[in-house]
Design a protein around this motif. Structure first.
Motif, short mmCIF file in Angstrom:
data_model
loop_
_atom_site.label_atom_id
_atom_site.label_comp_id
_atom_site.label_asym_id
_atom_site.label_seq_id
_atom_site.Cartn_x
_atom_site.Cartn_y
_atom_site.Cartn_z
N LEU A 38 -21.36 14.38 0.36
CA LEU A 38 -20.02 14.13 0.90
C LEU A 38 -20.22 13.55 2.30
CD1 LEU A 38 -18.31 17.55 -0.02
CD2 LEU A 38 -17.88 15.35 -1.14
N ILE A 39 -19.91 12.28 2.45
CA ILE A 39 -20.12 11.62 3.75
C ILE A 39 -18.79 11.00 4.21
CG2 ILE A 39 -21.45 9.85 4.97
CD1 ILE A 39 -23.44 10.01 2.52
N ASP A 40 -18.36 11.37 5.40
CA ASP A 40 -17.08 10.84 5.90
C ASP A 40 -15.93 11.08 4.92
OD1 ASP A 40 -17.64 9.66 8.46
OD2 ASP A 40 -18.83 8.15 7.40
N VAL A 41 -15.83 12.29 4.46
CA VAL A 41 -14.72 12.63 3.56
C VAL A 41 -13.68 13.39 4.36
CG1 VAL A 41 -14.05 13.90 1.50
CG2 VAL A 41 -16.22 12.65 1.54
N ASN A 42 -12.52 12.81 4.50
CA ASN A 42 -11.45 13.40 5.32
C ASN A 42 -10.12 13.23 4.62
OD1 ASN A 42 -12.82 14.08 8.04
ND2 ASN A 42 -13.56 12.03 7.52
N VAL A 43 -9.82 14.12 3.73
CA VAL A 43 -8.55 14.04 2.99
C VAL A 43 -7.71 15.25 3.36
CG1 VAL A 43 -7.50 13.88 0.71
CG2 VAL A 43 -9.73 12.84 1.10
N GLU A 44 -6.50 15.01 3.82
CA GLU A 44 -5.62 16.08 4.28
C GLU A 44 -4.60 16.44 3.19
OE1 GLU A 44 -5.96 17.76 6.96
OE2 GLU A 44 -7.10 16.50 8.36
N TYR A 45 -4.17 17.69 3.23
CA TYR A 45 -3.11 18.15 2.32
C TYR A 45 -1.78 17.59 2.81
CZ TYR A 45 0.04 21.54 0.05
OH TYR A 45 1.03 22.13 -0.66
N SER A 46 -1.02 16.97 1.91
CA SER A 46 0.23 16.35 2.34
C SER A 46 1.42 17.31 2.27
CB SER A 46 0.52 15.11 1.48
OG SER A 46 0.63 15.47 0.12
N GLY A 47 1.21 18.51 1.68
CA GLY A 47 2.32 19.46 1.58
C GLY A 47 2.43 20.36 2.78
N LYS A 48 3.23 21.39 2.64
CA LYS A 48 3.46 22.30 3.76
C LYS A 48 2.86 23.67 3.46
CE LYS A 48 7.62 20.46 5.91
NZ LYS A 48 8.11 19.35 5.04
N ASN A 49 2.74 24.48 4.50
CA ASN A 49 2.34 25.89 4.38
C ASN A 49 0.99 26.10 3.71
OD1 ASN A 49 4.88 26.52 5.47
ND2 ASN A 49 5.79 26.44 3.41
N ASN A 50 0.09 25.18 3.85
CA ASN A 50 -1.27 25.39 3.37
C ASN A 50 -2.14 24.31 3.99
OD1 ASN A 50 -3.45 26.46 1.96
ND2 ASN A 50 -2.19 26.84 0.14
N LYS A 51 -3.41 24.37 3.73
CA LYS A 51 -4.26 23.33 4.31
C LYS A 51 -5.33 22.87 3.32
CE LYS A 51 -6.82 26.88 6.98
NZ LYS A 51 -7.42 27.47 5.82
N THR A 52 -5.89 21.76 3.62
CA THR A 52 -6.86 21.15 2.71
C THR A 52 -8.10 22.04 2.54
OG1 THR A 52 -7.96 19.06 2.20
CG2 THR A 52 -8.09 19.79 4.47
N ILE A 53 -8.65 22.03 1.34
CA ILE A 53 -9.80 22.91 1.07
C ILE A 53 -10.72 22.27 0.03
CG2 ILE A 53 -8.53 24.20 -0.69
CD1 ILE A 53 -10.03 26.67 0.00
N GLY A 54 -12.01 22.57 0.15
CA GLY A 54 -12.97 22.15 -0.87
C GLY A 54 -13.32 23.35 -1.72
N VAL A 55 -13.36 23.15 -3.03
CA VAL A 55 -13.73 24.24 -3.94
C VAL A 55 -14.99 23.81 -4.69
CG1 VAL A 55 -12.99 25.64 -5.90
CG2 VAL A 55 -11.29 24.82 -4.25
N CYS A 56 -16.06 24.54 -4.51
CA CYS A 56 -17.31 24.19 -5.17
C CYS A 56 -17.82 25.33 -6.04
CB CYS A 56 -18.41 23.90 -4.13
SG CYS A 56 -18.20 22.37 -3.20
N ASN A 57 -18.27 25.01 -7.24
CA ASN A 57 -19.02 25.95 -8.06
C ASN A 57 -20.30 25.26 -8.48
OD1 ASN A 57 -16.91 27.82 -8.15
ND2 ASN A 57 -16.01 26.85 -9.96
N ASN A 58 -21.41 25.86 -8.17
CA ASN A 58 -22.70 25.34 -8.63
C ASN A 58 -22.93 23.87 -8.26
OD1 ASN A 58 -23.17 27.86 -10.17
ND2 ASN A 58 -21.53 27.05 -11.46
N ALA A 59 -22.46 23.46 -7.10
CA ALA A 59 -22.65 22.08 -6.66
C ALA A 59 -23.63 22.05 -5.50
CB ALA A 59 -21.31 21.46 -6.25
#
Ligand SMILES: *[C@@H]1O[C@H](CO)[C@@H](O)[C@H](O)[C@H]1NC(C)=O
Ligand SMILES: *[C@@H]1O[C@H](CO)[C@@H](O)[C@H](O)[C@H]1NC(C)=O
Ligand SMILES: *[C@@H]1O[C@H](CO)[C@@H](O)[C@H](O)[C@H]1NC(C)=O
Ligand SMILES: *[C@@H]1O[C@H](CO)[C@@H](O)[C@H](O)[C@H]1NC(C)=O
Ligand SMILES: *[C@@H]1O[C@H](CO)[C@@H](O)[C@H](O)[C@H]1NC(C)=O
Ligand SMILES: *[C@@H]1O[C@H](CO)[C@@H](O)[C@H](O)[C@H]1NC(C)=O
Length: 417
Positions: free
Chosen positions: A381-402
């Motif tokens: 993951l290089i220069d990855v900057n994606v924001e959550y566009s909704g409200k009341n939460n924030k952007t997150i990465g979810v990884c399993n076995n990566a």
């Protein structure tokens, strides 16, 4: 089951209606315009310049008269001609059933489409096959400002069993050295384009459009093919904008705008016994707009064969309100019939996500859901900057076995082990 039966009945009624409304036409046409002999038509049409205009062999541009015979005849003439030959579909609407444009051809054939080809809705005519079938042709060009209209809106059904039998609009099988440009593919009944066992094909400046809720209307599916480039193309459909299946290598997708749709996908992989590896796929300079996925790798949880997807690069990609902007899903199982005990697996390795920005409509902008049996490796993951566009939460990465590394990436997204 009750729903299935009803759906079948509805479709049956629909087919009968279509059959009734088109069955008369060929008869009426035969009386009205007897087709000239192929040779006379061909030379007249070509005017010595190798141009085979379908209206010169009797095609009627009313959008109601079946022109399959005239199209087939123009193809036969062009494919049999030495040097450069062109099948010309001039302005106007031309209805057609399944077309068999088979090679090998004597010279190089161009199909120039300025008008609109309408795919018949008389479904039994397709006999389970596709609509425009281009087979074993070298040095093919398809160009023009015209449209290949599958008229899918008349048949779309939510019943998967019925939908599976619908025809793809444009099929390239065993094509070597091709260029497809300029045209629009509209409302296909199934995939808009299916490319299989082909090599050295350039697809550029196409527009592919179907409703966001139309089933299985993938934009371009590529399988068992090598050196295929898709460039400067706008795709909005009800399924994957572009999907890259088993046996594909050296695939470059650039300048594609996708949405609505399910994004640009490698996979599904692992579904068929004879499937081969996928490698060297680059998706670059693309925009994903309100699609359910952005860039995705999906493999069946219970793959029937062990294959590898590797050297996949996704870079300079702008996400606009995409539900799953970056996703690897090794547990793909849409029909929920997977047996977790399966011994086979699809290996996913050396996957680079670089310079991916914009917004996600769900908090999980990055989902790398790999299997414990066969972890993903070499993920960057290089220069990855994606924001959550909704409200009341924030952007997150979810990884399993990566497994892999992150650099210059939002901390919250850098979930790799
Ligand atoms: C298509 O045309 C080719 C060459 O003319 C022929 O060999 C083949 O059988 C045809 N296929 C179908 C399905 O009609
Ligand atoms: C590829 O096809 C094009 C168009 O027919 C032709 O002009 C060109 O010479 C072909 N290239 C090769 C390497 O055969
Ligand atoms: C793209 O195709 C259209 C026809 O659909 C044509 O008018 C236009 O010039 C093409 N653009 C490029 C850059 O080739
Ligand atoms: C696809 O693009 C690559 C990189 O620009 C180029 O090397 C390759 O020849 C292209 N292939 C086709 C079929 O146009
Ligand atoms: C990152 O990608 C955007 C397109 O999404 C592009 O405009 C920009 O130039 C890229 N940045 C770099 C450093 O390549
Ligand atoms: C924020 O998003 C995460 C990931 O989707 C979810 O698990 C969590 O419940 C959300 N939190 C709130 C407050 O909605």
């Amino acid at each position: 089951m009750a729903f299935g039966k009803n759906a079948t009945r509805v479709l049956f009624v629909l087919m009968v209606m279509c059959a009734t409304s088109t069955a008369k036409l060929p008869v009426a046409k035969e009386g009205a315009a007897p087709a000239p002999a192929p040779e006379a038509g061909a030379s007249e049409a070509s005017g010595g310049r190798g141009i085979f205009d379908i209206t010169n062999v009797g095609a009627t541009s009313d959008g109601k008269t079946d022109c399959s015979k005239e199209l087939q005849e123009a193809w036969k003439s062009a494919c049999g001609a030495a040097g450069q030959a062109t099948v010309l579909i001039p302005k106007g609407e031309f209805l057609a059933g399944p077309l068999n444009f088979s090679g090998p051809c004597k010279g190089d054939v161009t199909i120039h489409i300025d008008g609109t080809l309408l795919g018949t809705n008389d479904l039994p005519k397709y006999n389970g096959g596709s609509w425009i079938n281009i087979l074993k042709v070298n040095n093919l060009v398809i160009t023009g400002s015209g449209t290949i209209d599958g008229q899918g809106a008349n048949v779309y059904t939510k019943d998967p069993a019925e939908a599976k039998a619908f025809p793809n609009s444009l099929v390239l099988d065993f094509v070597k050295n091709g260029t497809i440009s300029g045209i629009t593919l509209l409302n296909s009944k199934f995939f808009h384009m299916n490319i299989y066992m082909s090599e050295d094909v350039k697809i550029e400046n196409l527009t592919i459009t179907a409703p966001g809720d139309s089933p299985n209307t993938d934009g371009i599916h590529i399988g068992d093919s090598n050196n295929i480039n898709v460039t400067d193309t706008t795709i909005g459909t009800g399924d994957d904008c572009i999907s890259i299946g088993g046996g594909s290598s050296h695939i470059i997708v650039t300048g594609v705008t996708c949405g609505p749709g399910q994004g640009i996908s490698v996979g599904c992989l692992g579904r068929y016994k004879d499937e081969k590896d996928v490698s060297d796929v680059t998706v670059k300079d693309c925009v994903l707009r309100s699609s359910t996925n952005g860039v995705r790798v999906k493999t069946y949880e219970d793959a029937v064969k062990s294959i590898t997807a590797s050297k996949l690069t996704f870079e300079n990609i702008k996400m606009e309100d995409v539900a799953n902007p970056i996703i690897i899903d090794q547990n793909y199982c849409p029909e929920k019939v997977c047996t977790a005990k399966s011994k086979s697996a699809v290996t996913v390795k050396d996957v680079i996500f670089r310079n991916i920005t914009g917004t996600s409509s769900t908090p999980a902008a990055v989902s790398l859901l790999c299997s414990d049996k066969q972890p993903c490796s070499g993920v960057e993951l290089i220069d990855v900057n994606v924001e959550y566009s909704g409200k009341n939460n924030k952007t997150i990465g979810v990884c399993n076995n990566a497994k892999g590394t992150a650099k210059d990436t939002l901390q919250a997204l850098a979930c790799l082990a």
